[in-house]
Design an enzyme around this catalytic site. Structure first.
Site, PDB file in Angstrom:
ATOM      1  N   GLU A 156      74.747 -34.525 -30.685  1.00  0.00           N
ATOM      2  CA  GLU A 156      73.359 -34.175 -30.415  1.00  0.00           C
ATOM      3  C   GLU A 156      73.157 -34.139 -28.898  1.00  0.00           C
ATOM      4  OE1 GLU A 156      70.747 -35.847 -34.153  1.00  0.00           O
ATOM      5  OE2 GLU A 156      71.473 -37.321 -32.711  1.00  0.00           O
ATOM      6  N   ASN A 195      69.823 -39.920 -36.801  1.00  0.00           N
ATOM      7  CA  ASN A 195      69.506 -41.335 -36.967  1.00  0.00           C
ATOM      8  C   ASN A 195      68.112 -41.569 -37.525  1.00  0.00           C
ATOM      9  OD1 ASN A 195      71.876 -42.640 -36.401  1.00  0.00           O
ATOM     10  ND2 ASN A 195      71.514 -42.734 -34.209  1.00  0.00           N
TER      11      ASN A 195
END
Length: 292
Positions: A156, A195
């Protein structure tokens, strides 16, 4: 700056993430310096990487020549100054604590050349909180690798309002060069994408466990059998490190003050007991007795 101008990469922190990120960089053909404050940690990292790469050769994932070339490009040091000297890209991979990361970035600001991009591998902390201690917020961003980096094909890449497009594109190009899929996030948000999704699952799993609806083994089993996840939420906590999630939750709670964001009691107990998962031999499961 374009990807072609990256020649030297420095990775700060040789723990479970850092040493594998450094290996990916070296395998990608970059001169790579892995730094840690402890020589013993660097020795452990080298031993683990030698084991990983030996298996890759055995499985024909890489040739013996490529393995040797990568190790020739990978250097270790306890000196932060030596690691970042002339670096084009610095990737910080220290403990998931904001104060520690800010201290590292303050040192990087002094020691790394002004041309260098400063990236954090933080899994939750947005890079603008670290850019504040530098004079180059346009060259700061998140490059969040997933555990274990040698296996997981995703990074990411997260921009803040001040991260330049050039910096973001260079990071994306670097991901491609080391054989990883970079995914660009144009805006910051705590925990990013993966997450935040995992936190939601983990939070609900811990709630169900602590309220006595089912034991953690049963919750893991249902997650795998009914939802087809490769591992359950408790197994995942053990794999990534229970302390990592604990400190991430603690950081969020400190920011929001919302009691709902506090780490779960059962997680806090395991961190205080030093039972952090696979890396310590015991977490939710006991890995010393062959349970897993």
């Amino acid at each position: 700056m374009t990807n072609k101008t990256i020649h030297k990469v420095a990775v700060i922190g040789s723990g479970s993430m850092g040493h594998q990120i450094a290996m990916l960089s070296a395998l990608g053909g970059f001169e790579t310096h892995l730094q840690d404050i402890q020589e013993s940690a660097l020795d452990k990292a080298k031993e683990q990487l030698e084991g990983h790469m030996a298996k890759w050769v055995t499985k024909d994932k890489i040739t013996e020549e490529k393995k040797n070339a990568a190790f020739a490009s990978l250097h270790t040091t306890t000196s932060l100054e030596a690691a970042v000297k002339d670096a084009d890209l610095v990737i910080e991979a220290v403990v998931e604590k904001l104060d520690v990361k800010r201290e590292v970035f303050s040192e990087l600001e002094k020691l790394a050349p002004q041309k260098a991009i400063l990236a954090t591998n933080s899994s939750t902390i947005v890079n603008s909180k670290l850019a504040e201690v530098t004079t180059r917020p346009d060259k700061v961003l998140n490059m969040h690798f997933f555990f274990p980096p040698l296996v997981m094909d995703c990074v990411e890449v997260v921009k803040s309002d001040q991260t330049s497009d050039e910096t973001a594109q260079t990071a994306m190009n670097f991901c491609e060069q080391i054989g990883r899929t970079g995914v660009l996030l144009e805006k910051e948000i705590y925990g990013f994408i993966a997450n935040r999704l995992l936190f939601a699952i983990s939070k609900e799993a811990l709630y169900l466990y602590e309220e006595g609806y089912a034991d953690f083994e049963a919750i893991d089993l249902i997650t795998k059998k009914a939802l087809k996840h490769p591992i359950g939420p408790f197994e995942l906590m053990d794999l990534s490190g229970i302390d990592v999630g604990y400190y991430a939750n603690l950081q969020l709670y400190q920011e929001t003050g919302d009691p709902k964001d506090k780490p779960a009691k059962s997680v806090e107990e395991k961190v205080k007991a030093g039972n952090l998962g696979r890396k310590t031999g015991k977490g939710w499961y006991d890995y010393t007795k062959g349970e897993k």
